[in-house]
Motif scaffolding. Structure first.
Motif, PDB file in Angstrom:
ATOM      1  N   ASP A   8      30.057   5.157 -31.663  1.00 35.61           N
ATOM      2  CA  ASP A   8      30.399   3.751 -31.462  1.00 35.61           C
ATOM      3  C   ASP A   8      31.408   3.685 -30.321  1.00 35.61           C
ATOM      4  OD1 ASP A   8      28.895   2.591 -33.620  1.00 35.61           O
ATOM      5  OD2 ASP A   8      30.383   3.457 -34.978  1.00 35.61           O
ATOM      6  N   LEU A   9      31.031   3.035 -29.220  1.00 38.73           N
ATOM      7  CA  LEU A   9      31.906   2.800 -28.082  1.00 38.73           C
ATOM      8  C   LEU A   9      32.290   1.328 -28.127  1.00 38.73           C
ATOM      9  CD1 LEU A   9      33.226   3.621 -25.397  1.00 38.73           C
ATOM     10  CD2 LEU A   9      31.010   3.233 -24.296  1.00 38.73           C
ATOM     11  N   VAL A  10      33.583   1.064 -28.365  1.00 36.28           N
ATOM     12  CA  VAL A  10      34.016  -0.295 -28.664  1.00 36.28           C
ATOM     13  C   VAL A  10      35.152  -0.708 -27.738  1.00 36.28           C
ATOM     14  CG1 VAL A  10      34.947  -1.801 -30.466  1.00 36.28           C
ATOM     15  CG2 VAL A  10      33.382   0.057 -31.087  1.00 36.28           C
ATOM     16  N   ALA A  11      34.990  -1.886 -27.109  1.00 39.79           N
ATOM     17  CA  ALA A  11      36.062  -2.518 -26.345  1.00 39.79           C
ATOM     18  C   ALA A  11      36.749  -3.529 -27.258  1.00 39.79           C
ATOM     19  CB  ALA A  11      35.496  -3.209 -25.106  1.00 39.79           C
ATOM     20  N   ALA A  12      37.850  -4.087 -26.800  1.00 38.27           N
ATOM     21  CA  ALA A  12      38.604  -5.031 -27.630  1.00 38.27           C
ATOM     22  C   ALA A  12      37.775  -6.243 -28.023  1.00 38.27           C
ATOM     23  CB  ALA A  12      39.858  -5.477 -26.899  1.00 38.27           C
ATOM     24  N   ASP A  13      36.830  -6.637 -27.158  1.00 45.42           N
ATOM     25  CA  ASP A  13      36.087  -7.867 -27.407  1.00 45.42           C
ATOM     26  C   ASP A  13      34.626  -7.683 -27.789  1.00 45.42           C
ATOM     27  OD1 ASP A  13      35.398  -6.882 -24.926  1.00 45.42           O
ATOM     28  OD2 ASP A  13      35.311  -8.845 -23.957  1.00 45.42           O
ATOM     29  N   ARG A  14      34.139  -6.422 -27.850  1.00 41.67           N
ATOM     30  CA  ARG A  14      32.716  -6.238 -28.145  1.00 41.67           C
ATOM     31  C   ARG A  14      32.398  -4.772 -28.427  1.00 41.67           C
ATOM     32  NH1 ARG A  14      33.347  -5.358 -22.874  1.00 41.67           N
ATOM     33  NH2 ARG A  14      31.800  -4.261 -21.651  1.00 41.67           N
ATOM     34  N   VAL A  15      31.252  -4.562 -29.066  1.00 44.04           N
ATOM     35  CA  VAL A  15      30.694  -3.213 -29.186  1.00 44.04           C
ATOM     36  C   VAL A  15      29.893  -2.984 -27.911  1.00 44.04           C
ATOM     37  CG1 VAL A  15      29.103  -1.729 -30.444  1.00 44.04           C
ATOM     38  CG2 VAL A  15      30.576  -3.313 -31.694  1.00 44.04           C
ATOM     39  N   VAL A  16      30.271  -1.973 -27.149  1.00 40.22           N
ATOM     40  CA  VAL A  16      29.640  -1.694 -25.860  1.00 40.22           C
ATOM     41  C   VAL A  16      28.358  -0.890 -26.044  1.00 40.22           C
ATOM     42  CG1 VAL A  16      29.956  -0.597 -23.612  1.00 40.22           C
ATOM     43  CG2 VAL A  16      31.876  -1.789 -24.710  1.00 40.22           C
ATOM     44  N   TRP A  17      28.413   0.120 -26.900  1.00 38.83           N
ATOM     45  CA  TRP A  17      27.234   0.950 -27.158  1.00 38.83           C
ATOM     46  C   TRP A  17      27.379   1.572 -28.532  1.00 38.83           C
ATOM     47  CZ3 TRP A  17      25.605   5.847 -28.378  1.00 38.83           C
ATOM     48  CH2 TRP A  17      24.262   6.141 -28.122  1.00 38.83           C
ATOM     49  N   VAL A  77      31.557   9.605 -34.140  1.00 33.15           N
ATOM     50  CA  VAL A  77      32.545   9.488 -33.071  1.00 33.15           C
ATOM     51  C   VAL A  77      32.803   8.014 -32.809  1.00 33.15           C
ATOM     52  CG1 VAL A  77      33.068  10.000 -30.655  1.00 33.15           C
ATOM     53  CG2 VAL A  77      31.754  11.634 -32.018  1.00 33.15           C
ATOM     54  N   SER A  78      34.062   7.621 -32.867  1.00 36.60           N
ATOM     55  CA  SER A  78      34.469   6.257 -32.525  1.00 36.60           C
ATOM     56  C   SER A  78      35.359   6.335 -31.301  1.00 36.60           C
ATOM     57  CB  SER A  78      35.252   5.604 -33.668  1.00 36.60           C
ATOM     58  OG  SER A  78      34.436   5.463 -34.808  1.00 36.60           O
ATOM     59  N   ILE A  79      34.982   5.573 -30.266  1.00 34.93           N
ATOM     60  CA  ILE A  79      35.785   5.491 -29.048  1.00 34.93           C
ATOM     61  C   ILE A  79      36.233   4.044 -28.924  1.00 34.93           C
ATOM     62  CG2 ILE A  79      35.771   5.762 -26.545  1.00 34.93           C
ATOM     63  CD1 ILE A  79      33.413   7.800 -27.053  1.00 34.93           C
ATOM     64  N   LEU A  80      37.545   3.841 -28.948  1.00 34.91           N
ATOM     65  CA  LEU A  80      38.111   2.501 -28.946  1.00 34.91           C
ATOM     66  C   LEU A  80      39.009   2.358 -27.726  1.00 34.91           C
ATOM     67  CD1 LEU A  80      39.266   2.654 -32.662  1.00 34.91           C
ATOM     68  CD2 LEU A  80      37.119   1.734 -31.805  1.00 34.91           C
ATOM     69  N   ALA A  81      38.755   1.324 -26.915  1.00 39.03           N
ATOM     70  CA  ALA A  81      39.554   1.077 -25.710  1.00 39.03           C
ATOM     71  C   ALA A  81      39.724  -0.426 -25.517  1.00 39.03           C
ATOM     72  CB  ALA A  81      38.885   1.691 -24.496  1.00 39.03           C
ATOM     73  N   GLU A  82      40.783  -0.800 -24.834  1.00 37.64           N
ATOM     74  CA  GLU A  82      41.002  -2.213 -24.520  1.00 37.64           C
ATOM     75  C   GLU A  82      39.898  -2.723 -23.602  1.00 37.64           C
ATOM     76  OE1 GLU A  82      42.982  -5.843 -24.760  1.00 37.64           O
ATOM     77  OE2 GLU A  82      43.527  -4.017 -25.816  1.00 37.64           O
ATOM     78  N   HIS A  83      39.630  -1.972 -22.523  1.00 40.58           N
ATOM     79  CA  HIS A  83      38.595  -2.346 -21.552  1.00 40.58           C
ATOM     80  C   HIS A  83      37.618  -1.189 -21.363  1.00 40.58           C
ATOM     81  CE1 HIS A  83      42.051  -4.913 -20.407  1.00 40.58           C
ATOM     82  NE2 HIS A  83      41.102  -5.837 -20.402  1.00 40.58           N
ATOM     83  N   VAL A  84      36.336  -1.507 -21.361  1.00 41.00           N
ATOM     84  CA  VAL A  84      35.273  -0.526 -21.122  1.00 41.00           C
ATOM     85  C   VAL A  84      34.326  -1.111 -20.082  1.00 41.00           C
ATOM     86  CG1 VAL A  84      33.364   0.786 -22.122  1.00 41.00           C
ATOM     87  CG2 VAL A  84      35.396   0.322 -23.500  1.00 41.00           C
ATOM     88  N   THR A  85      34.031  -0.318 -19.044  1.00 41.37           N
ATOM     89  CA  THR A  85      33.104  -0.747 -18.005  1.00 41.37           C
ATOM     90  C   THR A  85      31.950   0.233 -17.947  1.00 41.37           C
ATOM     91  OG1 THR A  85      34.973  -1.590 -16.733  1.00 41.37           O
ATOM     92  CG2 THR A  85      32.883  -1.330 -15.565  1.00 41.37           C
ATOM     93  N   LEU A  86      30.712  -0.271 -18.051  1.00 37.82           N
ATOM     94  CA  LEU A  86      29.526   0.596 -17.929  1.00 37.82           C
ATOM     95  C   LEU A  86      29.157   0.785 -16.480  1.00 37.82           C
ATOM     96  CD1 LEU A  86      27.236  -0.603 -20.830  1.00 37.82           C
ATOM     97  CD2 LEU A  86      28.557   1.481 -20.682  1.00 37.82           C
TER      98      LEU A  86
END
Length: 86
Positions: A8-17, A77-86
């Motif tokens: 789970d790749l998660v930004a503060a405002d959404r699940v990215v992937w 695996v959980s990856i949590l970040a404020e900002h994520v850019t694909l």
């Protein structure tokens, strides 16, 4: 080792992937990290850098994170970040 990990790749405002993967690569404040199925439990701070996810199906997912956390437990695996850019 055969098997997959759930990511789970998660930004503060959404699940990215989210999905199944064979490996995940990330840079922590302590150095580079590779996660395979069966990895020991881990909680670490991410450095601002690229995260690479190798899904079991489809193209490699490359994302830029501005720091955050990575957690590994029981092939999840959980990856949590404020900002994520694909």
């Amino acid at each position: 080792m055969a098997g997959t990990i759930t990511v789970d790749l998660v930004a503060a405002d959404r699940v990215v992937w989210s999905g199944e993967a064979s490996t995940v690569s990330a840079r922590t404040v302590d150095g580079d990290l590779g996660v395979l199925p069966g990895h020991a439990p881990l909680l670490s701070l991410l450095a601002p850098s690229a995260v690479e996810i190798h899904p079991t199906e489809g193209a490699v997912v490359s994302a830029e994170v501005d720091g955050g956390f990575i957690s590994v437990a029981q092939d999840h695996v959980s990856i949590l970040a404020e900002h994520v850019t694909l």
